[in-house]
Scaffold this active site. Structure first.
Site, PDB file in Angstrom:
ATOM      1  N   VAL A   1       0.672  -1.051   0.005  1.00 47.12           N
ATOM      2  CA  VAL A   1      -0.114  -0.046  -0.074  1.00 47.12           C
ATOM      3  C   VAL A   1       0.786   1.354  -0.189  1.00 47.12           C
ATOM      4  O   VAL A   1       1.660   1.432   0.849  1.00 47.12           O
ATOM      5  CB  VAL A   1      -1.025   0.010   1.114  1.00 47.12           C
ATOM      6  CG1 VAL A   1      -1.881   1.407   1.237  1.00 47.12           C
ATOM      7  CG2 VAL A   1      -1.721  -1.223   1.343  1.00 47.12           C
ATOM      8  N   LYS A   2       0.600   2.052  -1.016  1.00 46.60           N
ATOM      9  CA  LYS A   2       1.635   3.311  -1.133  1.00 46.60           C
ATOM     10  C   LYS A   2       0.721   4.361  -0.612  1.00 46.60           C
ATOM     11  O   LYS A   2      -0.342   4.714  -1.072  1.00 46.60           O
ATOM     12  CB  LYS A   2       1.748   3.763  -2.655  1.00 46.60           C
ATOM     13  CG  LYS A   2       3.055   4.324  -2.943  1.00 46.60           C
ATOM     14  CD  LYS A   2       3.499   4.279  -4.601  1.00 46.60           C
ATOM     15  CE  LYS A   2       4.494   5.127  -4.938  1.00 46.60           C
ATOM     16  NZ  LYS A   2       4.749   5.409  -6.284  1.00 46.60           N
ATOM     17  N   VAL A   3       1.370   5.080   0.417  1.00 52.52           N
ATOM     18  CA  VAL A   3       0.757   6.039   1.507  1.00 52.52           C
ATOM     19  C   VAL A   3       1.548   7.664   1.150  1.00 52.52           C
ATOM     20  O   VAL A   3       2.776   7.376   1.178  1.00 52.52           O
ATOM     21  CB  VAL A   3       0.721   5.623   2.850  1.00 52.52           C
ATOM     22  CG1 VAL A   3      -0.193   6.629   3.411  1.00 52.52           C
ATOM     23  CG2 VAL A   3       0.112   4.257   3.000  1.00 52.52           C
TER      24      VAL A   3
END
Ligand code: E4P
Length: 217
Positions: free
Chosen positions: A86-88
């Protein structure tokens, strides 16, 4: 050093995979838009296609900027495929979310990092990867490679396990300088990766070898 490709283009991902040197993929909403992928369902299906093409981690970016939204999106993305990371974004709600994901065994890539302080916070929160954007820093006359060196120094001082994923790579020299600075991973467009293989003396030498073989056989 690991090599990721920075694209949502399936042909380019396949080409990099076929080279045998690919360790993962990073995408972002702009790269998805470039491929004409829109609508949540299509975007999720596209991530699945990418995961089925490669063996390594595939970064899929959330578009929410509030804590609950980031958690909801991140959970949906992480359930999609075991390879999804998950790219945050590096914002305060993002840091809180990275901490939550880290506590719950969900891998994260903290994106849009432009300072060593931001990288330190992401590592403290337990990010799997931190993505300093070196090309965009170079674009505004700041030294992107210096940032990689600083983050390497800080992470080594405290044995942080967060990996430095050098992003926004524009050319082969960026890749070489990231390797010298100790980045764990580079993510780059296919042409920057392929450019590493080029040298005029290799071309001249090969042409001569083939000519000499032809003239004597
Ligand atoms: C990182 O993961 C981003 O997708 C990317 O490297 C941004 O690169 P750009 O500055 O060339 O858009």
């Amino acid at each position: 050093m690991k090599f990721f490709i920075d694209t949502a283009n399936l042909d380019q991902i396949k080409k990099a995979q076929d080279l045998g040197i690919l360790d993962g993929v990073t995408t972002n909403p702009s790269l998805m838009a470039k491929e004409g992928i829109s609508g949540q369902n299509n975007i999720l299906r596209h991530y699945e296609k990418i995961c089925n093409l490669v063996e390594g981690d595939v970064s899929a970016e959330v578009i929410s900027v509030d804590y609950k939204g980031i958690l909801d999106e991140g959970k949906t993305l992480s359930k999609l495929h075991p390879q999804i990371v998950v790219k945050v974004p590096m914002i305060t709600e993002g840091i809180k979310s990275i901490k939550y994901f880290s506590n719950n065994g969900i891998k994260t890539n903290c994106t849009l990092v432009f300072s060593s302080g931001q990288a330190l916070l992401a590592a403290k929160a337990g990010a799997t990867y931190v993505s300093p954007f070196i090309g965009r820093l170079d674009d505004i006359s700041q030294d992107g490679i210096l940032l990689i060196e600083e983050i390497r120094h800080i992470f080594d001082n405290y044995a942080f396990e967060t990996e430095i994923l050098a992003a926004s790579i524009r050319n082969p020299m960026h890749i070489i300088n990231c390797a010298k600075a100790g980045a764990d991973i580079i993510t780059a467009p296919l042409n920057a990766i392929l450019s590493l293989a080029n040298h005029p003396l290799t071309d001249i030498g090969l042409a001569k070898f083939l000519d000499d073989y032809k003239n004597t056989n």
